[in-house]
Design an enzyme around this catalytic site. Structure first.
Site, mmCIF file in Angstrom:
data_model
loop_
_atom_site.group_PDB
_atom_site.id
_atom_site.type_symbol
_atom_site.label_atom_id
_atom_site.label_comp_id
_atom_site.label_asym_id
_atom_site.label_seq_id
_atom_site.Cartn_x
_atom_site.Cartn_y
_atom_site.Cartn_z
ATOM 1 N N HIS A 81 -11.941 5.693 -1.394
ATOM 2 C CA HIS A 81 -11.904 6.950 -0.642
ATOM 3 C C HIS A 81 -12.155 8.127 -1.588
ATOM 4 C CE1 HIS A 81 -7.842 7.807 -2.116
ATOM 5 N NE2 HIS A 81 -7.383 6.664 -1.599
ATOM 6 N N HIS B 124 -10.319 8.210 -5.056
ATOM 7 C CA HIS B 124 -10.834 7.326 -6.106
ATOM 8 C C HIS B 124 -12.116 7.905 -6.699
ATOM 9 C CE1 HIS B 124 -8.885 4.314 -3.222
ATOM 10 N NE2 HIS B 124 -8.080 4.359 -4.264
ATOM 11 N N CYS C 50 8.266 -1.686 -4.732
ATOM 12 C CA CYS C 50 7.325 -1.205 -3.716
ATOM 13 C C CYS C 50 5.999 -1.917 -3.887
ATOM 14 C CB CYS C 50 7.110 0.309 -3.810
ATOM 15 S SG CYS C 50 5.768 0.856 -2.728
ATOM 16 N N CYS D 273 2.918 0.457 -4.376
ATOM 17 C CA CYS D 273 2.768 0.919 -5.765
ATOM 18 C C CYS D 273 2.636 -0.250 -6.729
ATOM 19 C CB CYS D 273 3.970 1.730 -6.233
ATOM 20 S SG CYS D 273 4.293 3.235 -5.345
ATOM 21 N N CYS E 164 10.140 4.022 -0.511
ATOM 22 C CA CYS E 164 9.390 4.461 -1.690
ATOM 23 C C CYS E 164 8.992 5.919 -1.452
ATOM 24 C CB CYS E 164 8.141 3.594 -1.856
ATOM 25 S SG CYS E 164 6.884 4.360 -2.884
ATOM 26 N N HIS F 53 5.022 6.080 -0.879
ATOM 27 C CA HIS F 53 4.462 5.482 0.333
ATOM 28 C C HIS F 53 5.279 5.723 1.594
ATOM 29 C CE1 HIS F 53 2.151 3.310 -2.744
ATOM 30 N NE2 HIS F 53 1.217 3.280 -1.811
ATOM 31 N N LYS G 116 -0.573 13.393 -0.573
ATOM 32 C CA LYS G 116 -1.621 12.739 -1.352
ATOM 33 C C LYS G 116 -2.542 11.948 -0.427
ATOM 34 C CE LYS G 116 -2.249 9.102 -4.784
ATOM 35 N NZ LYS G 116 -2.043 7.690 -4.554
ATOM 36 N N LYS H 65 -4.818 5.475 1.385
ATOM 37 C CA LYS H 65 -5.351 4.588 2.416
ATOM 38 C C LYS H 65 -4.732 4.910 3.775
ATOM 39 C CE LYS H 65 -5.241 -0.040 4.036
ATOM 40 N NZ LYS H 65 -4.310 -1.118 4.229
#
Ligand code: MSP
Length: 540
Positions: free
Chosen positions: A31, A34, A140, A143, A163, A166, A314, A317
């Site tokens: 995405h 990255h 997690c 992570c 987490c 996430h 952030k 995904k």
């Protein structure tokens, strides 16, 4: 591996400028986040290549661990099949599309990696750095990280822990596994950070790591025995290596560790590990400690970039804008894409992407300031000098000011992009120069001077157009690392190669500032428009 430690001190080879990106998890397609780190690494290495240095740029994929295993299972294929498909159909094609000039692409399922990883951990085991123990604590899978109490949030259910990254429940792990004596490295790490103040950048990242290591470091659980998608521990094949300990080693296995001592000596230690701030501790704490334990030199710098944000979170995904990198490149073009994220977000800080901001910068900076300058100059050389670049026979203070502006721009861009990784600042320095050249043309008014047919008038016109074309010659070199296809078009339109300067890739940053390199007599052609007017924004 004693051999590698010996070779790293031979000093017989010139070190290369070695830049790495994180290796990405292939649980999903790439995405914008990255691509952000990867483009930054590409621009950095292209800049050093343009300096005439030997460089090496590495990217790749992180393919082991529970996260990938579960994704493959959910899709009804083997993890290896899943990885092969994602790498070949998603990751490699995107990097190619974005003109990423990586010198190697490492996959952690390759034998060249796994065999060396086994040797590396066996060596640590032989040295007494690894021992067997019991672990119980939160983990997690998103992570792929063992969590500390401070990393957790309270969930909705009684006693549930989430987490913090996430926002999903962590899993409780309780198993017998192997530990790396990370706790022994706290003081050595602190000593190293103190002796190498530039090791972790930016300063906020450095402070975070210092604060973390100043507390007592705990030993690190480095193996799992409840699943088998990973590198088996050579001395106890019931266990696979913890995915991060496997992944971090890509930086040395791809560089020839244990197989090609000469290449390894040339490449290692890496010049810059680029990482997202989310994976800073792995790179600035665990990885250096592992290298110390193995007796290998430490990377020179770990530079953390901020996050691309969406709705204040952030981009990830599970939290996407719904916009894929190719949605943007098909609208704005690849070069504008490469330019935009580095120009708009100061490297190291978080930043939000917006279609409107991208459009605005495209139109004002790329199309108007830069693209129009290139096409106007080529059009005037065509119209007034039949496309043959005239000599600057009447240069004066105005022209000297442009040449001086170039010297300033080259020095600033070289320092900011090449050394400080301040991409936004470096690109801005080049665009300030472009603005200066636009201002010069506005003041000199060549279209009016063209009406004066006297010898003096012609000479003045020749000087103005030479000055602008020469400024564009330098601009093409300075923008080549950021926008390679556009810079090539400009180089071709200036006829620079045929006039004797050679290929754009052969120009160096240092000579970009040598005023007067573009030979008079060069054939200047209008070429295609560098940044065409944007189509309407596609419907969401
Ligand atoms: N596989 C590990 C890294 C191992 S390196 C030895 C991993 N992979 S990842 O695919 O989850 O993310 C890797 C990196 O992608 C991040 O650290 C960061 O550099 C980049 N980014 C992912 N999302 C991002 C944003 N939203 N914004 C900016 N960069 C982001 O972690």
């Amino acid at each position: 591996m004693a051999a590698t430690a010996e070779h790293s001190t031979t000093g017989s080879t010139t070190p290369a400028y070695y830049v790495s990106t994180p290796i990405y998890y292939v649980n999903d397609r790439p995405h914008l986040g990255h691509a952000y780190t990867t483009v930054a690494g590409d621009v950095l290495t292209r800049w050093h290549r343009q300096r005439g240095e030997k460089v090496w740029f590495l990217t790749g994929t992180d393919e082991h661990g529970q996260k990938i295993l579960r994704t493959a299972e959910a899709n009804g294929v083997s993890p290896q099949e899943w990885c092969d498909k994602l790498v070949e159909e998603e990751w490699k094609p995107l990097w190619q599309h974005l003109e990423i000039a990586n010198d190697d692409f490492i996959r952690t399922t390759e034998e060249r990696h796994t065999a060396r990883v086994q040797e590396f951990v066996q060596d640590l085991h032989d040295k007494g750095e690894i021992y067997k123990g019991g672990y119980s604590g939160p983990y997690c899978v998103g992570c792929e990280e063992y969590k500390l109490p401070a990393d957790l949030l309270d969930g909705a259910a009684e006693g549930e822990k989430l987490c913090a990254v996430h926002k999903r429940p962590v899993e409780w792990l309780e198993e017998e596994n192997y530990f790396f004596r990370l706790s022994a490295y706290g003081p050595k790490l602190l000593e190293f950070y103190a002796a190498n103040p530039d090791f972790i950048q930016p300063a906020s990242a450095r402070n975070e790591v210092l604060r973390f290591v100043e507390q007592d470091l705990k030993d690190l659980s480095i193996s799992r025995s409840t699943f088998n998608w990973g590198v088996p521990l050579p001395w106890d094949e019931k266990h696979v290596l913890y995915v991060w300990v496997d992944a971090l080693q890509n930086y040395i296995t791809a560089a020839g560790y244990g197989t090609d001592p000469e290449r390894f000596a040339e490449l290692w230690p890496a010049s810059v590990h680029l990482v997202g701030k989310d994976i800073l501790r792995f790179h600035a704490v665990i990885w250096p400690a592992m290298l110390m334990a193995a007796g290998l030199p430490l990377p020179k710098r770990v530079v953390a970039n901020g996050w691309l944000m969406v709705g204040g979170e952030k981009m990830s995904k599970s939290n996407l804008t719904g916009i894929a990198p190719t949605d943007l490149t098909s609208h704005f073009g690849v070069d504008a894409y490469r330019y935009y994220f580095l120009r708009a977000i100061p490297f190291g800080t978080d930043g939000s992407f917006s279609w409107e901001d991208f459009s605005a910068r495209y139109t004002s900076e790329l199309a108007n300031d830069f693209g129009n300058l290139a096409s106007r100059v080529a059009a005037m050389v065509g119209k007034y000098f039949d496309g043959v670049l005239p000599a600057a026979t009447a240069a004066g203070t105005a022209e000297q000011a442009v040449a001086d502006g170039l010297t300033v721009a080259v020095a600033a861009a070289d320092r900011k992009i090449g050394e400080e990784l301040d991409f936004a600042g470096g690109i801005a320095a080049v665009f300030d120069f472009v603005k200066q050249v636009n201002g010069y043309l506005t003041e000199q008014e060549p279209w009016k001077v063209a009406k004066d047919d006297s010898e003096e008038g012609r000479s003045r016109l020749a000087t103005i157009l030479y000055t602008a074309a020469e400024a564009l010659r330098a601009t093409a070199v300075l923008l080549n690392p950021v926008m390679p296809a556009t810079a090539e078009k400009l180089w071709a339109s200036l006829g620079a190669d045929a006039a004797g300067l050679g290929a754009l890739s052969a120009q160096t940053v240092a000579t970009a500032a040598d005023w007067g390199r573009l030979p008079a007599g060069a054939t200047v052609t209008k070429g295609e428009i560098l940044f065409p007017r944007l189509e309407e924004k596609p419907a969401a």
